[in-house]
Scaffold this motif. Sequence first.
Motif, PDB file in Angstrom:
ATOM      1  N   PHE A   2       0.701  -1.447  -0.155  1.00  0.00           N
ATOM      2  CA  PHE A   2      -0.141  -0.467  -0.183  1.00  0.00           C
ATOM      3  C   PHE A   2       0.713   1.388   0.220  1.00  0.00           C
ATOM      4  N   SER A   3       0.727   2.399  -0.914  1.00  0.00           N
ATOM      5  CA  SER A   3       0.907   3.879  -0.681  1.00  0.00           C
ATOM      6  C   SER A   3       0.990   4.593   0.445  1.00  0.00           C
ATOM      7  N   ASN A   4       1.648   5.433   1.166  1.00  0.00           N
ATOM      8  CA  ASN A   4       1.396   6.422   1.742  1.00  0.00           C
ATOM      9  C   ASN A   4       0.014   6.870   1.500  1.00  0.00           C
ATOM     10  N   LYS A   5      -0.533   7.168   0.077  1.00  0.00           N
ATOM     11  CA  LYS A   5      -1.511   7.336  -0.312  1.00  0.00           C
ATOM     12  C   LYS A   5      -3.150   7.501  -0.089  1.00  0.00           C
ATOM     13  N   TRP A   6      -3.038   6.006  -0.358  1.00  0.00           N
ATOM     14  CA  TRP A   6      -4.136   5.025   0.075  1.00  0.00           C
ATOM     15  C   TRP A   6      -4.490   4.919   1.545  1.00  0.00           C
TER      16      TRP A   6
END
Length: 76
Positions: A2-6
């Motif tokens: 998971f990216s930090n944006k999600w």
Amino acid sequence: MFSNKWIAFGVGVVAGVAAVSLVKNPAFKKACASVVGKGLQLKDEATAFAESVKEDAQDIVAEAKYNNQKKAEAKA
């Protein structure tokens, strides 16, 4: 994975849902109304105090002008 944006998006969604449920709570609404009411009362009291100070200052200025006028008449 998971990216930090999600993760940030998920936290935002959870915070939004929590905020909506909090706003719909009758006790929260009552507390907010009380706080706003106290704020309006404080504003009214501050306005009355400021008006009183303004009137006192105007009285002082008027008295000073009157005293200066009397001194000028006494010299003449």
